[in-house]
Enzyme design. Structure first.
Site, PDB file in Angstrom:
ATOM      1  N   GLN A 128      54.387  24.216  40.547  1.00  0.00           N
ATOM      2  CA  GLN A 128      52.988  24.637  40.531  1.00  0.00           C
ATOM      3  C   GLN A 128      52.626  25.353  41.829  1.00  0.00           C
ATOM      4  O   GLN A 128      51.958  26.381  41.821  1.00  0.00           O
ATOM      5  CB  GLN A 128      52.068  23.419  40.381  1.00  0.00           C
ATOM      6  CG  GLN A 128      51.937  22.921  38.976  1.00  0.00           C
ATOM      7  CD  GLN A 128      50.994  23.811  38.191  1.00  0.00           C
ATOM      8  OE1 GLN A 128      51.394  24.860  37.703  1.00  0.00           O
ATOM      9  NE2 GLN A 128      49.750  23.412  38.068  1.00  0.00           N
ATOM     10  N   GLY A 136      47.479  29.279  30.709  1.00  0.00           N
ATOM     11  CA  GLY A 136      46.034  29.243  30.522  1.00  0.00           C
ATOM     12  C   GLY A 136      45.338  30.015  31.628  1.00  0.00           C
ATOM     13  O   GLY A 136      44.755  31.057  31.394  1.00  0.00           O
ATOM     14  N   GLY A 181      47.120  22.804  41.168  1.00  0.00           N
ATOM     15  CA  GLY A 181      47.295  23.939  40.267  1.00  0.00           C
ATOM     16  C   GLY A 181      46.856  25.268  40.830  1.00  0.00           C
ATOM     17  O   GLY A 181      47.336  26.314  40.414  1.00  0.00           O
ATOM     18  N   GLU A 182      45.918  25.249  41.753  1.00  0.00           N
ATOM     19  CA  GLU A 182      45.334  26.518  42.189  1.00  0.00           C
ATOM     20  C   GLU A 182      45.470  26.775  43.677  1.00  0.00           C
ATOM     21  O   GLU A 182      45.415  27.908  44.135  1.00  0.00           O
ATOM     22  CB  GLU A 182      43.853  26.554  41.768  1.00  0.00           C
ATOM     23  CG  GLU A 182      43.736  26.523  40.251  1.00  0.00           C
ATOM     24  CD  GLU A 182      42.344  26.179  39.740  1.00  0.00           C
ATOM     25  OE1 GLU A 182      41.601  27.122  39.469  1.00  0.00           O
ATOM     26  OE2 GLU A 182      42.028  24.989  39.594  1.00  0.00           O
ATOM     27  N   LYS A 206      44.974  14.440  44.162  1.00  0.00           N
ATOM     28  CA  LYS A 206      44.205  15.680  44.299  1.00  0.00           C
ATOM     29  C   LYS A 206      44.900  16.736  43.425  1.00  0.00           C
ATOM     30  O   LYS A 206      45.909  16.452  42.809  1.00  0.00           O
ATOM     31  CB  LYS A 206      44.168  16.140  45.747  1.00  0.00           C
ATOM     32  CG  LYS A 206      43.426  15.205  46.698  1.00  0.00           C
ATOM     33  CD  LYS A 206      43.517  15.761  48.111  1.00  0.00           C
ATOM     34  CE  LYS A 206      42.703  14.957  49.102  1.00  0.00           C
ATOM     35  NZ  LYS A 206      42.867  15.532  50.470  1.00  0.00           N
ATOM     36  N   ILE A 240      51.422  12.525  45.045  1.00  0.00           N
ATOM     37  CA  ILE A 240      52.163  13.467  44.209  1.00  0.00           C
ATOM     38  C   ILE A 240      52.819  12.681  43.075  1.00  0.00           C
ATOM     39  O   ILE A 240      53.646  11.798  43.319  1.00  0.00           O
ATOM     40  CB  ILE A 240      53.217  14.210  45.051  1.00  0.00           C
ATOM     41  CG1 ILE A 240      52.543  14.968  46.207  1.00  0.00           C
ATOM     42  CG2 ILE A 240      54.034  15.152  44.176  1.00  0.00           C
ATOM     43  CD1 ILE A 240      51.485  15.969  45.804  1.00  0.00           C
TER      44      ILE A 240
END
Lengths: 755, 164, 352
Positions: free
Chosen positions: A651, A250, A717-718, A714, A642
């Site tokens: 990731q 995505g 992904g980025e 938290k 986590i």
């Protein structure tokens, strides 16, 4: 469904069974390695027609002629849809019902506003016929001069940037602080346009079944998309079913509806048959958003001993001529380094491109590479080691707001990452390390950060008569591991084993899971699942404690805990009974609860919330030929609780490789005259290949955050991109003594003549 | 006009009457035989998602005309497992988390099987990286992919040694 | 992709007859042709599928020691043929540095010689390109030209030939065997490709219907086997076309270069044989200043065609490196990263 905004932090409601925190392999792994996982374009319903887009080769003007007859004359072509004959929509694609409804092109007129804009759709019995039909349209245009490039038009201050941040923000007197500083640097960095380039092209299979619209399309926001489709087609949302069990990537590119999907649905409507429309790779460079190019000027001031006094981060960004979206490239400066005076400012130009949109780590990715480069340049000006400089300017509170962080284990990331990497062996001076073969070696680092966001999402949990559970949320798996992580949270929320819980996701008829984006999906949906589980357990407890025949009778709701499919007395866990027994006695087939996840305004008002990390990179550079190779990379991250370390590592490492790509590889090259992207393909738009990637290591440090949400989650992904791109850029500078400020670094930048 | 093409697909002989010579092997598999495990990422030989084995060799099925393959033996991702027993490469991909979104995964796995068949990489991670560089992964699972290929290669050579 | 006649002849003669019709083209693996057809860059009326011509799939050594590579030999098969890789290591290295393993498994030797330029303006059917449409103009001029030619270009065309394989073939005097309606002929590989001049649409000396049936490497090229390398500078470490590449072969006796072969890739519309450099090297030791002089000689005529001036010093440096690497000796095993600068020190595995 009633949302439950109460994010209880009562430990009694935390039923962390044994699933959260485990490195389980992906539950969808088997489907994905056997080819059984069904992506949108894998659907072939009976009677299927193929639709292929024709797209514009000019960037501005209008279509004056299409050879529809030639296309229709091709055997197998059934119809050509153009602005002249496409079925009506109930809402204007150029309307703006909400700030996140971005304008798109669905043949509403003959205008062309960027290259690769859809201008017609050819529908045929075979893919081959539709493809050639599109080529036979041979459009003729009335072209107007295109404006491309950050200097191609008059710049203006945008109303807001990113998710609605102010375009000008000052904290302290930056000018005075700069003027009074011992050391000053001013440096300008440029990043190009980036395209998502998910491996799966956008695709849609649409079928109108009487009044119901059934579509398969990858989306990061099922229910939001359903709502937008309902407006556009004038039908109730309940009449639309979207299936999106797997996204082939995505990265922000599948968050919003775009013209091609609407055109696929319109084609199915026009012809009364199911239609498959798969966007060709080269056509992806236009209608689906991209990361704006940026030009960022950083002014830093510091004392002679390396204490930052001021940062002014200015970003020039671009948007399209018809829509507003501004990459918040400077905002990273609000949160990272403790300068008493901070300013972030923006200006923007309108270009004849598609609208820039969210791309993985929006704002932060280009912002971070500029800030981390500038910080290294300042460290060098102060004669300090880059890490020592960052530690010296460690932000104990968020610099721009003065808020304490809800948690921030960045110091631990610095320490453990540096130790693992061997950072402290690094010579201060650039171009002083060589390997045994004579290649230049450089070490660089960068600080990673990404805000810990939550959107709004819901989930439903059910315990069935046999004691098993079902948990549902219209969540999205785009590779981050939603199927697995949410199943783990679901199992723990019901105090059941993973194999006793069925987790359902990926369709629009399930509870609204919000958007998979902003690194917020696990926090949002995980919280919703957690709360749904808590709700259903509470209902069960109510049944049991009110029932004289139950061993739990009279314990009171709070006097009961759930474990392994049973409710137990908190004060005597030898007394309890199974879910199945409770339901059987109550004569119920199942019992249901629902839960929501959303940000807690009170906590957000009080705390700054972010994930953090430290990334260390080693590069080798050929001193004569300029070719670069990343040879080592280590990232230490602090991202709260986590859920699944194995998937989180994937990731994080994936993000770090995006950082490598940003520093060294990817760039959309637009011809300024035509506005066409000249490398709209995966051969020449370089993303890293296996040979570019060393054995990267990522790990997380323990971080307990009691404020972000009940589970302390938290996002991951980025964040991997941030810090990493800068670390690589800084390593290149350390290896070569050449500071490249235009990314990606190219071979030509590092040749001996450039020294 | 129809072109008759005889292919063995995942062990099953098939004789197909093709009405169009433009059909690529990839589109034949996906749109006509509905073997949709093989993916189309770029359709131009630039991503590797469409990798299948033709007569045991890995190739890009998007750049191959089906009509040209008369008599060939095709193995796709659907033909790799033996019943419920996954191929060692498939097992290793799951174990090493060598995938994220999964879209490039069938191509990666078929490419890895091809690489191991070619016997050029051995246990050298550098040779595996080079040999797998024809398969892009935008999620960037490369680290796990290299580990998975090395593991599978070790498993397969153990099995071969035991059989010998 | 346009509709086309599809024929699959069973002999070379039939194929040539079928391909002599206007608009016909040969189809071998199709790795370049289908790509071009999908982009509507070429729209042939007829495809003559020659994949059944098994006589073109052999690698043979003739009585005089020449090696004859059938046009349909797959790139990977040729590179991995142990005798061939031993005798012509730079050719094998070039092959293995090209494209990806999947493409090398399919792509043929003959097809490689005829692959078209990667110039983005050639590939983009909406751009002006004199190669695609004679007289249309050249949008690469003044456009994105950082990868374009620095040698042998003209006002009409600044495209480069993208082949890796052709670079060592040019260096080692390969010969191309061609068959057409009027019989068989041979041309030196170096003369196969034409410089653009005013007719960039003419890319090779092949006449309509002519087929490359084989490529021959002369026995004498074996003399370089101990000192032969191909190096390729890339913006990504694999699966990328060359920014610049170089093939180098040396015959060294008692510390003196007896013979040298140098050719460049990625700099011109054809593989660029650097005969001046070769002449300068002969009879001299493989020392830095000598190699540098050779590199200067090779690029003497070079000039930027756009935003690509950096390719000229880069090509010089690469020649020096390739010659150094060749002088140090061919690695005993194909490097893990074929042709990579990071594999330019022979015999060393550069494990990252």
């Amino acid at each position: 469904m009633t949302p439950e905004p109460n994010l209880s932090r009562d430990p009694a409601h935390l039923r962390h069974g044994s699933n959260i925190g485990q490195s389980l392999t992906r539950v969808d792994g088997r489907a994905k390695v056997t080819g059984a996982a069904r992506y949108a374009a894998d659907n072939n319903p009976p009677g299927l027609l193929y639709a292929v887009l024709a797209v514009s080769s000019i960037a501005r003007g209008r279509v004056v002629a299409l050879d529809v007859d030639a296309a229709k004359a091709h055997p197998g072509v059934v119809e050509v849809m153009t602005s002249a004959n496409r079925p009506a929509l109930a809402a204007d694609p150029d309307g703006k019902p909400n700030p996140f409804a971005f304008r798109f092109e669905a043949l509403q007129n003959d205008r062309v506003r960027y290259a690769n804009q859809p201008i017609a759709v050819v529908i045929a019995e075979s893919l081959e016929a539709a493809t050639e039909g599109a080529a036979l349209l041979a459009p003729r245009y009335e072209a107007e001069a295109a404006h491309i490039g950050l200097d191609s038009d008059e710049a203006y201050v945008p109303p807001v940037v990113g998710m609605g941040y102010p375009a000008e923000s000052y904290h302290g007197d930056v000018e005075a602080a700069l003027a009074g500083s011992d050391r000053q640097i001013t440096a300008t960095y440029e990043t190009p346009a980036h395209y998502h380039n998910a491996m799966e092209p956008h695709a849609i299979v649409a079928e109108w079944q009487d009044e119901t619209l059934v579509i398969d399309t990858p989306t990061q926001g099922l229910v939001m998309m359903r709502g937008r489709l309902a407006e556009l087609f004038g039908i109730p949302p309940e009449s639309i079913l979207i299936r999106s069990p797997y996204l082939g990537g995505g990265f922000g590119g599948k968050g919003f509806i775009a013209g091609p999907q609407i055109l696929g649905i319109l084609a199915a409507k026009m012809l009364g048959r199911p239609v498959k429309l798969v966007v060709r790779r080269e056509q992806l460079y236009g209608p689906f958003g991209h990361r704006s190019p940026t030009r960022q000027t950083l002014q830093l001031g510091a004392s002679a001993t390396g204490q930052l006094s001021a940062i002014h981060h200015h970003a020039r960004v671009a948007t399209s001529r018809f829509e507003d979206f501004y990459e918040a490239a400077a905002h990273v400066t609000h949160t990272l380094y403790a300068a008493p005076a901070l300013a972030t400012t923006y200006d923007a130009v309108r270009m004849d491109t598609g609208t820039p949109l969210f791309v993985r780590a929006p704002g932060l990715a280009p912002g971070s590479i500029a800030l981390e480069s500038a910080v290294d340049e300042m460290a060098e000006a102060c004669g300090l080691d880059p890490l020592a400089f960052r530690v010296k300017n460690y932000a104990e509170v968020e610099p721009a707001t003065g808020k304490p962080f809800s948690s921030k284990a960045l110091r631990e990331c610095y320490t453990r990452g540096a130790e693992r990497f061997g950072w402290w062996e690094r010579p201060l001076k650039a171009r002083t390390m060589r390997d045994k073969d004579g290649f230049l070696v450089g070490w660089g680092m960068g600080t990673a950060t990404f805000h810990a966001l939550m959107f709004a999402g819901q989930a439903r949990a059910v315990i069935r008569r046999d004691g098993s559970g079902v948990v549902e949320s219209g969540a999205h798996d785009m590779g981050q591991g939603a199927w697995t992580a949410f199943a783990q949270i679901a199992a723990d929320s019901l105090a059941l084993d993973l194999d006793q819980v069925t987790f359902k996701a990926g369709t629009s008829d399930l509870p609204d899971a919000g958007i998979a984006g902003g690194s917020a999906h696990t926090a949002t949906v995980g919280t919703a699942i957690h709360n749904a589980g808590a709700a259903v357990i509470a209902k069960l407890a109510e049944l049991a404690t009110a029932d004289q025949r139950s061993p739990l009778y009279g314990a009171g709701n709070a006097g009961v805990i759930a474990r392994n499919g049973r409710l137990l007395r908190r004060d005597d866990d030898g007394r309890g009974e199974s879910y199945a027994d409770i339901l059987a006695r109550a004569g119920l087939d199942e019992i249901e609860g629902s839960g929501a996840g959303m940000p807690d305004p009170a906590a957000n008002a009080q705390y700054a919330m972010s994930s953090h990390g430290a990334v260390f990179a080693e590069v080798k550079v050929d001193p004569d030929l300029g070719q670069v190779r990343v040879t080592r990379m280590i990232g230490a991250f602090a991202a709260g609780r986590i859920i699944n370390p194995k998937l989180v590592n994937s990731q994080l490492i994936g993000g770090m490789i995006w950082g490598i790509s940003l520093a060294l590889h990817e760039e959309a090259i637009t011809d300024r005259r035509s506005g066409r992207i000249m490398n709209a393909n995966l051969g020449e738009y370089h993303v890293p290949v296996s040979a570019d990637i060393p054995a990267i290591e990522a790990f997380t440090v323990p971080e307990h955050d009691p404020f972000v949400n009940p589970l302390g989650i938290k996002g991951v992904g980025e964040i991997g991109i941030t810090g990493s791109a800068g670390a690589v850029a800084n390593a290149v500078a350390h290896a070569t003594g050449i500071r490249v400020r235009r990314f990606p670094v190219r071979i030509g930048d590092l040749l001996p003549a450039r020294r | 006009m129809n072109w008759t093409v005889s292919l063995t697909v995942n062990g099953e002989p098939r004789t197909l009457a093709l009405d169009d010579p433009r059909v690529t092997l990839l589109d034949l598999l996906r749109e006509r035989l509905h073997l949709t495990g093989t993916k189309k990422g770029c359709d131009r030989g630039q991503c590797g998602a469409c990798t299948v084995l033709v007569d045991g060799r890995r190739i890009n099925s998007c750049l191959t005309l089906a009509v040209s393959l008369d008599g060939a033996e095709i193995t796709t991702i659907e033909g790799l497992a033996t019943g419920d027993q996954l191929h060692p490469v498939q097992e290793a991909f799951i174990a090493q988390d060598a995938l994220q979104c999964g879209f490039c995964t069938p191509g990666q796995i078929m490419s890895a099987v091809g690489l191991i068949n070619e016997g050029q990489a051995g246990s050298d991670p550098e040779r595996v990286r080079e040999g797998m560089s024809g398969n892009l992964c935008r999620c960037s699972a490369y680290v796990g992919i290299v580990e998975a290929v090395l593991d599978a290669q070790a498993t397969l050579s153990d099995t071969t040694e035991r059989a010998a | 992709m346009n509709r086309f006649d599809y024929v699959k002849p069973s002999t070379v003669a039939e194929a040539i007859a079928a391909a002599s019709a206007p608009g016909a083209t040969y189809l071998a693996a199709g790795t370049n042709l289908l790509d071009l057809m999908k982009g509507n860059v070429v729209r042939p009326a007829r495809l003559v599928d020659i994949t059944q011509l098994t006589e073109l799939t052999r690698i043979e050594t003739s009585g005089n020691g020449d090696v004859r590579i059938g046009a349909l030999v797959r790139n990977a098969d040729l590179a991995h043929e142990s005798g061939f890789a031993r005798d012509f290591p730079a050719v094998a290295e070039a092959l293995l540095s090209g494209a990806s393993a999947q493409l090398r498994n399919a792509a043929t030797a003959g097809g490689n010689l005829l692959q078209r330029t990667r110039c983005a303006y050639f590939y983009d059917a909406a751009s002006a390109c004199n190669k695609r449409t004679p007289g249309a103009g050249c949008d690469a001029r003044g456009g994105d030209s950082h990868q374009h030619a620095v040698l042998g270009w003209s006002e009409a065309c600044i495209a480069t030939n993208p082949s890796d394989f052709c670079v060592p073939l040019a260096a080692f005097d390969a010969v191309v065997e061609i068959e057409g309606v009027s019989g068989r002929r041979e041309v030196a590989l170096e003369a196969l490709h034409l410089l653009p001049g005013t007719t960039p649409e003419r890319e090779t000396v092949l006449a309509p219907g002519e087929m490359i049936v084989a490529i021959r490497l002369p026995a004498a090229a074996r003399a370089f086997a101990r000192h032969a390398r191909y190096l390729k500078v890339r913006e990504r470490n694999s699966y990328a076309f060359a920014v610049v590449s170089a093939a180098a072969g040396l015959v060294i006796e008692n510390g003196t270069i007896k013979q040298a072969r140098v050719a460049l890739g990625g700099v011109a519309a054809r593989p660029w044989r650097a005969r001046d450099a070769e002449a300068l090297l002969a009879g001299r030791p493989a020392e830095p200043d000598v190699l540098q002089q050779a590199a200067e000689a090779a690029l003497r005529e070079a000039k930027p065609s756009g935003d690509n001036a950096h390719k000229i010093p880069l090509a010089r440096s690469l020649i020096v490196r390739a010659l150094q690497a060749a002088a140090q000796g061919t690695p005993s095993r194909m490097p893990a990263l074929p042709a990579s600068p990071f594999s330019s020190i022979p015999g060393v595995l550069h494990d990252a």
